[in-house]
Design a protein around this motif. Structure first.
Motif, short mmCIF file in Angstrom:
data_model
loop_
_atom_site.label_atom_id
_atom_site.label_comp_id
_atom_site.label_asym_id
_atom_site.label_seq_id
_atom_site.Cartn_x
_atom_site.Cartn_y
_atom_site.Cartn_z
N ALA A 90 21.16 38.18 26.05
CA ALA A 90 22.60 37.93 26.10
C ALA A 90 23.18 38.39 27.44
O ALA A 90 24.06 37.73 28.00
N PHE A 93 22.30 35.81 30.01
CA PHE A 93 23.19 34.66 29.79
C PHE A 93 24.56 34.93 30.39
O PHE A 93 25.16 34.07 31.03
N THR A 97 26.08 32.80 33.51
CA THR A 97 27.32 32.07 33.26
C THR A 97 28.41 32.51 34.24
O THR A 97 29.16 31.67 34.74
N LEU A 109 33.12 31.58 27.81
CA LEU A 109 31.78 31.34 27.28
C LEU A 109 30.93 32.61 27.17
O LEU A 109 30.31 32.85 26.12
N PRO A 110 30.87 33.48 28.18
CA PRO A 110 30.06 34.70 28.04
C PRO A 110 30.58 35.63 26.96
O PRO A 110 29.79 36.21 26.20
N GLY A 113 29.63 34.17 23.71
CA GLY A 113 28.19 34.34 23.52
C GLY A 113 27.83 35.75 23.10
O GLY A 113 26.97 35.96 22.24
N ILE A 116 28.88 36.23 19.41
CA ILE A 116 27.93 35.52 18.54
C ILE A 116 26.61 36.29 18.47
O ILE A 116 26.01 36.41 17.40
N ASN A 117 26.16 36.82 19.60
CA ASN A 117 24.93 37.60 19.64
C ASN A 117 25.01 38.81 18.71
O ASN A 117 24.09 39.08 17.95
#
Length: 140
Positions: A90, A93, A97, A109-110, A113, A116-117
């Motif tokens: 993550a 990512f 990003t 978005l990050p 993310g 969600i992670n």
């Protein structure tokens, strides 16, 4: 991204020995095709190591170290899991990003993310300990 370690506790309502609970946890891990399982009196742990070829593509393949312990006196099953690899993924990512995307999308978005992670880590691990506790309490 914090915490990197989760601890879950579940009460075992039936009179089960430590071996019964540990063997049930071990069998569920085998069903999920976890490769490196170590078990002994009162515990079962698994360690998938760093990224390599695996037979399971479950979230369990991303866990660094997971350990079930059972205390017969208090009838508490404890599951402690370390999730460094998933959080490292993550973070990578997030960095990629932030470098390649600009503006609102690059900032949203990050963060989305990472949220969600964490939800994936928490509820996936909680589901595993619930599955073990359910099998011990109701199915065996």
């Amino acid at each position: 991204m914090f915490p990197f370690t989760y601890t879950f506790e579940r009460e075992i309502t039936k009179d089960k020995t430590s071996d019964n609970v540990i063997y049930t946890a071990r069998d569920i891990l085998r069903e999920k095709k976890v490769q490196n399982i170590l078990y002994g009196p009162g515990f079962v742990s698994f360690n998938e190591g760093f990224f390599k070829e695996r037979s399971n593509w479950d979230y369990l393949s991303l866990i660094d170290d997971g350990k079930f312990t059972y205390n017969e006196e208090s009838k508490i099953l404890t599951y402690k899991v370390k999730l460094w690899k998933l959080n490292l993924f993550a973070l990578a990512f997030l960095i990629i990003t932030l470098i390649y995307f600009e503006g609102f999308f690059g900032k949203l978005l990050p963060v989305f993310g990472l949220i969600i992670n964490q939800l994936f880590c928490y509820f996936g691990s909680q589901g595993l300990v619930e599955e073990v506790a359910h099998k011990v309490n109701y199915l065996s």
